[in-house]
Design a protein around this motif. Structure first.
Motif, PDB file in Angstrom:
ATOM      1  N   PRO A 168       0.839  -1.206   0.000  1.00 46.68           N
ATOM      2  CA  PRO A 168       0.000   0.000   0.000  1.00 46.68           C
ATOM      3  C   PRO A 168       0.873   1.256   0.000  1.00 46.68           C
ATOM      4  CG  PRO A 168      -0.770  -1.593   1.619  1.00 46.68           C
ATOM      5  CD  PRO A 168       0.547  -2.098   1.138  1.00 46.68           C
ATOM      6  N   GLN A 169       0.333   2.323  -0.535  1.00 43.18           N
ATOM      7  CA  GLN A 169       1.057   3.594  -0.583  1.00 43.18           C
ATOM      8  C   GLN A 169       1.254   4.134   0.839  1.00 43.18           C
ATOM      9  OE1 GLN A 169       2.338   5.113  -3.232  1.00 43.18           O
ATOM     10  NE2 GLN A 169       1.556   3.616  -4.712  1.00 43.18           N
ATOM     11  N   PRO A 170       2.472   4.559   1.188  1.00 43.45           N
ATOM     12  CA  PRO A 170       2.696   5.097   2.541  1.00 43.45           C
ATOM     13  C   PRO A 170       2.090   6.475   2.735  1.00 43.45           C
ATOM     14  CG  PRO A 170       4.693   5.251   1.237  1.00 43.45           C
ATOM     15  CD  PRO A 170       3.719   4.467   0.410  1.00 43.45           C
ATOM     16  N   TYR A 171       1.918   7.232   1.628  1.00 41.26           N
ATOM     17  CA  TYR A 171       1.340   8.576   1.709  1.00 41.26           C
ATOM     18  C   TYR A 171       0.311   8.749   0.588  1.00 41.26           C
ATOM     19  CZ  TYR A 171       5.445   9.674   4.580  1.00 41.26           C
ATOM     20  OH  TYR A 171       6.413   9.680   5.555  1.00 41.26           O
ATOM     21  N   LEU A 172      -0.670   9.592   0.821  1.00 37.81           N
ATOM     22  CA  LEU A 172      -1.580  10.014  -0.240  1.00 37.81           C
ATOM     23  C   LEU A 172      -0.958  11.184  -0.990  1.00 37.81           C
ATOM     24  CD1 LEU A 172      -5.073  10.001   1.540  1.00 37.81           C
ATOM     25  CD2 LEU A 172      -3.955   8.159   0.276  1.00 37.81           C
ATOM     26  N   PHE A 173      -1.344  11.309  -2.252  1.00 37.18           N
ATOM     27  CA  PHE A 173      -0.962  12.492  -3.023  1.00 37.18           C
ATOM     28  C   PHE A 173      -2.012  13.566  -2.777  1.00 37.18           C
ATOM     29  CE2 PHE A 173      -1.349  15.216  -6.715  1.00 37.18           C
ATOM     30  CZ  PHE A 173      -0.032  15.571  -6.973  1.00 37.18           C
ATOM     31  N   HIS A 174      -1.576  14.761  -2.404  1.00 36.03           N
ATOM     32  CA  HIS A 174      -2.491  15.876  -2.149  1.00 36.03           C
ATOM     33  C   HIS A 174      -2.191  17.022  -3.114  1.00 36.03           C
ATOM     34  CE1 HIS A 174      -4.249  14.493   1.712  1.00 36.03           C
ATOM     35  NE2 HIS A 174      -3.081  13.888   1.865  1.00 36.03           N
ATOM     36  N   ASN A 182      -0.620  24.014  -5.000  1.00 37.16           N
ATOM     37  CA  ASN A 182       0.501  23.248  -4.483  1.00 37.16           C
ATOM     38  C   ASN A 182       0.180  21.762  -4.558  1.00 37.16           C
ATOM     39  OD1 ASN A 182      -1.393  23.264  -2.321  1.00 37.16           O
ATOM     40  ND2 ASN A 182       0.239  22.683  -0.905  1.00 37.16           N
ATOM     41  N   ALA A 183       1.230  20.929  -4.578  1.00 36.39           N
ATOM     42  CA  ALA A 183       1.052  19.482  -4.662  1.00 36.39           C
ATOM     43  C   ALA A 183       2.192  18.813  -3.911  1.00 36.39           C
ATOM     44  CB  ALA A 183       1.049  19.038  -6.127  1.00 36.39           C
ATOM     45  N   TYR A 184       1.851  17.756  -3.178  1.00 39.31           N
ATOM     46  CA  TYR A 184       2.879  17.043  -2.411  1.00 39.31           C
ATOM     47  C   TYR A 184       2.385  15.640  -2.093  1.00 39.31           C
ATOM     48  CZ  TYR A 184      -0.139  18.097   1.572  1.00 39.31           C
ATOM     49  OH  TYR A 184      -1.215  18.173   2.426  1.00 39.31           O
ATOM     50  N   ARG A 185       3.320  14.760  -1.793  1.00 37.92           N
ATOM     51  CA  ARG A 185       2.992  13.441  -1.262  1.00 37.92           C
ATOM     52  C   ARG A 185       3.441  13.402   0.199  1.00 37.92           C
ATOM     53  NH1 ARG A 185       1.432   8.979  -3.885  1.00 37.92           N
ATOM     54  NH2 ARG A 185       2.140   9.839  -5.871  1.00 37.92           N
ATOM     55  N   ASN A 186       4.706  13.250   0.414  1.00 38.89           N
ATOM     56  CA  ASN A 186       5.246  13.437   1.763  1.00 38.89           C
ATOM     57  C   ASN A 186       5.559  14.929   1.914  1.00 38.89           C
ATOM     58  OD1 ASN A 186       6.934  13.738   4.006  1.00 38.89           O
ATOM     59  ND2 ASN A 186       7.882  11.731   3.729  1.00 38.89           N
ATOM     60  N   PRO A 187       4.859  15.638   2.794  1.00 41.82           N
ATOM     61  CA  PRO A 187       5.031  17.092   2.877  1.00 41.82           C
ATOM     62  C   PRO A 187       6.432  17.521   3.293  1.00 41.82           C
ATOM     63  CG  PRO A 187       3.719  16.285   4.724  1.00 41.82           C
ATOM     64  CD  PRO A 187       3.877  15.136   3.776  1.00 41.82           C
ATOM     65  N   THR A 206       9.371  15.694   2.204  1.00 40.73           N
ATOM     66  CA  THR A 206      10.395  15.339   1.213  1.00 40.73           C
ATOM     67  C   THR A 206       9.898  15.298  -0.227  1.00 40.73           C
ATOM     68  OG1 THR A 206       9.951  12.969   1.497  1.00 40.73           O
ATOM     69  CG2 THR A 206      11.615  13.968   2.936  1.00 40.73           C
ATOM     70  N   GLU A 207       8.595  15.285  -0.463  1.00 39.14           N
ATOM     71  CA  GLU A 207       8.067  15.147  -1.825  1.00 39.14           C
ATOM     72  C   GLU A 207       7.095  16.280  -2.137  1.00 39.14           C
ATOM     73  OE1 GLU A 207       7.328  10.836  -3.196  1.00 39.14           O
ATOM     74  OE2 GLU A 207       7.022  10.775  -1.023  1.00 39.14           O
ATOM     75  N   VAL A 208       7.610  17.492  -2.203  1.00 37.16           N
ATOM     76  CA  VAL A 208       6.804  18.651  -2.578  1.00 37.16           C
ATOM     77  C   VAL A 208       7.028  18.908  -4.059  1.00 37.16           C
ATOM     78  CG1 VAL A 208       6.373  21.090  -2.190  1.00 37.16           C
ATOM     79  CG2 VAL A 208       6.974  19.612  -0.261  1.00 37.16           C
ATOM     80  N   TYR A 209       5.956  18.771  -4.870  1.00 37.31           N
ATOM     81  CA  TYR A 209       6.079  18.898  -6.321  1.00 37.31           C
ATOM     82  C   TYR A 209       5.799  20.322  -6.799  1.00 37.31           C
ATOM     83  CZ  TYR A 209       5.747  13.843  -5.866  1.00 37.31           C
ATOM     84  OH  TYR A 209       5.953  12.536  -5.493  1.00 37.31           O
ATOM     85  N   ALA A 210       4.882  21.004  -6.151  1.00 35.64           N
ATOM     86  CA  ALA A 210       4.575  22.387  -6.508  1.00 35.64           C
ATOM     87  C   ALA A 210       4.305  23.126  -5.207  1.00 35.64           C
ATOM     88  CB  ALA A 210       3.355  22.451  -7.423  1.00 35.64           C
ATOM     89  N   ASP A 211       5.083  24.134  -4.939  1.00 35.65           N
ATOM     90  CA  ASP A 211       5.037  24.797  -3.644  1.00 35.65           C
ATOM     91  C   ASP A 211       4.339  26.154  -3.752  1.00 35.65           C
ATOM     92  OD1 ASP A 211       5.391  25.475  -1.031  1.00 35.65           O
ATOM     93  OD2 ASP A 211       7.551  25.811  -1.164  1.00 35.65           O
ATOM     94  N   ARG A 226       2.380  21.508 -14.106  1.00 32.66           N
ATOM     95  CA  ARG A 226       3.018  20.188 -14.101  1.00 32.66           C
ATOM     96  C   ARG A 226       4.181  20.170 -15.083  1.00 32.66           C
ATOM     97  NH1 ARG A 226       3.059  16.247 -17.553  1.00 32.66           N
ATOM     98  NH2 ARG A 226       1.347  17.120 -18.779  1.00 32.66           N
ATOM     99  N   GLU A 227       3.966  20.672 -16.301  1.00 25.85           N
ATOM    100  CA  GLU A 227       5.018  20.653 -17.317  1.00 25.85           C
ATOM    101  C   GLU A 227       6.199  21.550 -16.935  1.00 25.85           C
ATOM    102  OE1 GLU A 227       2.228  19.966 -21.272  1.00 25.85           O
ATOM    103  OE2 GLU A 227       2.371  21.954 -20.357  1.00 25.85           O
ATOM    104  N   LEU A 228       5.896  22.632 -16.246  1.00 28.02           N
ATOM    105  CA  LEU A 228       6.957  23.585 -15.897  1.00 28.02           C
ATOM    106  C   LEU A 228       7.760  23.167 -14.671  1.00 28.02           C
ATOM    107  CD1 LEU A 228       4.948  26.900 -16.407  1.00 28.02           C
ATOM    108  CD2 LEU A 228       6.887  26.144 -17.801  1.00 28.02           C
ATOM    109  N   TYR A 229       7.060  22.620 -13.650  1.00 28.23           N
ATOM    110  CA  TYR A 229       7.709  22.503 -12.348  1.00 28.23           C
ATOM    111  C   TYR A 229       7.693  21.109 -11.720  1.00 28.23           C
ATOM    112  CZ  TYR A 229       6.844  27.544 -12.695  1.00 28.23           C
ATOM    113  OH  TYR A 229       6.791  28.840 -13.126  1.00 28.23           O
ATOM    114  N   MET A 230       6.891  20.182 -12.223  1.00 26.69           N
ATOM    115  CA  MET A 230       6.661  18.954 -11.478  1.00 26.69           C
ATOM    116  C   MET A 230       7.233  17.718 -12.162  1.00 26.69           C
ATOM    117  SD  MET A 230       2.726  19.773 -10.299  1.00 26.69           S
ATOM    118  CE  MET A 230       2.500  18.172  -9.540  1.00 26.69           C
ATOM    119  N   TYR A 231       7.757  16.804 -11.352  1.00 26.32           N
ATOM    120  CA  TYR A 231       8.237  15.499 -11.780  1.00 26.32           C
ATOM    121  C   TYR A 231       9.519  15.625 -12.626  1.00 26.32           C
ATOM    122  CZ  TYR A 231       3.347  14.725 -10.490  1.00 26.32           C
ATOM    123  OH  TYR A 231       2.148  14.728  -9.846  1.00 26.32           O
ATOM    124  N   ALA A 232      10.025  14.480 -13.027  1.00 26.65           N
ATOM    125  CA  ALA A 232      11.333  14.441 -13.696  1.00 26.65           C
ATOM    126  C   ALA A 232      11.400  15.236 -14.999  1.00 26.65           C
ATOM    127  CB  ALA A 232      11.726  12.979 -13.949  1.00 26.65           C
TER     128      ALA A 232
END
Length: 627
Positions: A316-322, A356-361, A363-368, A436-442
């Motif tokens: 199971p996923q340890p964190y939800l995506f918010h 904003n978007a994050y999984r683990n607030p 260590t995993e902040v995708y858009a702040d 997402r295209e500008l700031y998020m993920y690899a």
């Protein structure tokens, strides 16, 4: 089966033309015609002010309130997908679309996908999409909230800015025209534990009108772990301050939970999304003899909690995506008629958006809490010269990341005779890269530039049989460049402006009011894409008949889809299928109707997303009450 569909459409068209000749000599003129099939009614989506549809240079499809009610759908998109040529929406079950991985609700018009942000959804002229990802949320568009829907085919960025590269779908909310109070309720249940409940009330007293409504939809789904439930509400009130000024306020709120069952080969567990979407609007309108306009304020927001789930044997996923997102702004416009046949509309738009978007607030902040804004001004001029309508528009768009950009549009409409109109338009569209295209993920790349498109449209509208038979033919060609694609750069994926495309095709629409009790509708489109897109069929045919004798009502619709891309690239895969849907109702009294609705009566085995099979024949039944 495909040949049968073609034959059926030809037979319907032939019968309509034959009956048109009979109608000229024998049938009395109908007192009322459904607004979804009248070519000479006014539309606002292409100009912001009312203009007769057959004088609009750009093609506009209309789906009216009567058609929406007749469909019996809770969500708006299934009805639009049937009634509008060139429009297709992916699905994965009886009800609900979801968001994130494995989600359906991919809205596609002429090969432009809403998921890519190249097709704009509007509510009362305000943009409606998830600001971080730039895509519409199909579960937030409720059928009972809509008075009518206007679909603009081709680039509409002159009036609406970014994301309208392929067109705009403008959902116009309920309008109350009858004095007094009207209460409506509907209860429905059927296959796979599906339940639907709705209640709405409208009120008008002099200068004041109000509407409030809500609904609940629940289904267990036809596959394991595919349940869906949705709760929605809408309120709207308007007051005519004077004969010239009107104030309107409205609010929509939708909360839904959707399970992602995964593909048939790789089922998912605990793939659940919990989404809240809201919209508020305030409008102050004025109408004088030679001028009219409005000041519109809006604010949209979303709150998404997503469990990406896991496959059997996984963890199971340890964190939800918010994620949270917002979009707010104002659009001001005023139109004047300085002399006979002329109209000049000037407008000013401001749009603020972010989230904003994050999984683990930690260590995993995708858009702040990113904040972006756009400011634009535009001028739109129309001139009527006898049988000729000319228009031209120019927009100056300024984005805080990209500076200024000019967006032009031009077109003409010619009516050689009262019942025939010829249209030609050229329009520029663009799309600003999303967060997402500008700031998020690899693949994120902050150096991206806006995408661009150029649309050419030629249309013929013809009315026959005392305006009861309406025919529309659209030919289009659209090319785009600077398209954002993921490419490998120094061994890692990165978003780059490297793509190009060219889409062309034909769209045909027909509607025929044979009598007070019988009507036929149909549409056809064929699409050619040099760069195929999933969820975009090469061909769609729809034919529908409505029969309402006395206290009975019957609706039958047949849809054929050909060469729908389920996958592209080296492993490209397409599919064909045919669907037959029906609805029958019986008015027990003037205020109560019993009905039954059946989808996929042929039991076709099909899917619109690779690995997500759709249900076979399904049935629901219920009662509708109106006071």
């Amino acid at each position: 089966m495909k040949r049968i569909c073609y034959l059926l459409c030809l037979v319907i068209s032939y019968q309509a033309v034959c009956l048109a000749d009979d109608a000229r000599t024998g049938m009395a003129k109908l007192e009322a015609i459904d607004d979804s099939i009248s070519l000479d009614e006014v539309v606002v989506t292409g100009t912001r002010i009312p203009v007769a549809r057959d004088l609009m240079p750009i093609p506009v499809s209309i789906v009216g309130r009567q058609t929406i009610e007749r469909s019996g759908e809770s969500m708006l998109m299934p009805t639009l997908a049937r009634e509008v040529p060139g429009l297709f929406v992916t699905a994965r079950g009886m009800e609900g679309y979801g968001v994130s991985s494995g989600a359906a609700g991919g809205i596609n018009l002429r090969g432009f996908g809403g998921g890519e942000g190249r097709l704009l959804i509007l509510i009362d002229g305000h943009p409606q999409y998830a600001a971080i990802y730039g895509h519409p949320v199909a579960d937030a568009y409720i059928a009972s909230d809509a008075e009518r829907v206007e679909v603009s085919h081709g680039a509409a960025s002159v009036l609406y800015g970014s994301n309208a590269m392929g067109g705009a779908i403008n959902i116009i909310t309920r309008k109350i025209q009858h004095e007094g109070n009207r209460l409506q309720a509907r209860l429905e249940g059927g296959s796979y534990g599906t339940q639907k409940y709705s209640l709405n009330d409208s009120y008008k007293n002099g200068r004041f009108t109000a509407y409030i409504g809500g609904g609940f939809v629940k289904t267990d789904g036809h596959r394991a772990n595919s349940a869906f439930n949705s709760l929605n509400g809408m309120g709207k009130a308007a007051y005519e301050l004077t004969d010239e000024w009107k104030l309107t306020a409205n609010m929509n709120l939708t909360k839904f939970e959707a399970e992602n069952p995964g593909t048939e080969g790789t089922p998912m567990l605990e793939g659940v999304v919990d989404v809240v979407r809201g919209m508020t609007g305030l409008s102050l309108e004025n109408v004088y003899g030679k001028t009219r306009g409005a000041a519109n304020f809006y604010y949209n927001w979303g709150n998404h909690a997503i469990n990406d789930g896991y496959t059997a044997g996984g963890k199971p996923q340890p964190y939800l995506f918010h994620s949270t997102d917002y979009m707010g702004g104002v659009n001001l416009y005023q139109a004047v008629n300085p002399f006979e046949g002329n109209s000049v509309t000037g407008g000013f738009d401001v749009k603020l958006y972010g989230g904003n978007a994050y999984r683990n607030p930690e260590t995993e902040v995708y858009a702040d809490h990113i904040k972006l804004h756009e400011i634009a001004g535009y001028l739109f001029v129309q001139q009527r010269l006898s049988h000729l309508m000319l228009n031209a528009g120019l927009r100056l768009e300024n984005h805080n990341l990209y500076g200024s950009k000019w967006i032009p549009q031009a077109g003409l409409s010619y009516k050689p005779v009262d019942n025939t109109s010829l249209k030609l338009s050229v329009s520029r569209g663009f799309r600003t890269p999303n967060m997402r295209e500008l700031y998020m993920y690899a693949p994120a790349n902050e150096e991206l530039k806006p995408e661009s498109s150029l649309s050419y449209d030629f249309s013929v509208n013809q009315r026959l049989a005392h305006n009861r038979l309406n025919l529309t033919l659209n030919l289009f060609y659209t090319k785009g460049d600077n398209i954002v694609q993921v490419v490998m750069v120094e061994g890692r994926p990165q978003n780059q402006n490297v793509g190009e495309f060219a889409n062309k095709g034909v769209e045909f629409g027909m509607s025929w009011m044979i009598s007070n009790t019988v009507s036929l509708t149909g549409n056809y489109n064929r699409l050619s894409m040099d760069t195929p897109l999933t969820g975009a069929p090469r061909q769609k045919i729809y034919a529908g008949v409505s029969f309402t004798p006395s206290v009975f009502a019957f609706n039958l619709g047949l849809t054929n889809i050909s060469d729908l891309y389920l996958a592209t690239g080296s492993a490209a895969q397409t599919t064909d299928f045919t669907l037959l849907n029906a609805r029958a109702g019986y008015h027990v009294t003037k205020w109560a109707e019993l009905f039954v609705k059946a989808d996929n009566l042929l039991g076709s085995k099909y899917e619109t997303m690779l690995g997500f099979p759709m249900p076979g024949a399904t049935f629901t039944a219920g009662v509708g009450i109106r006071f």
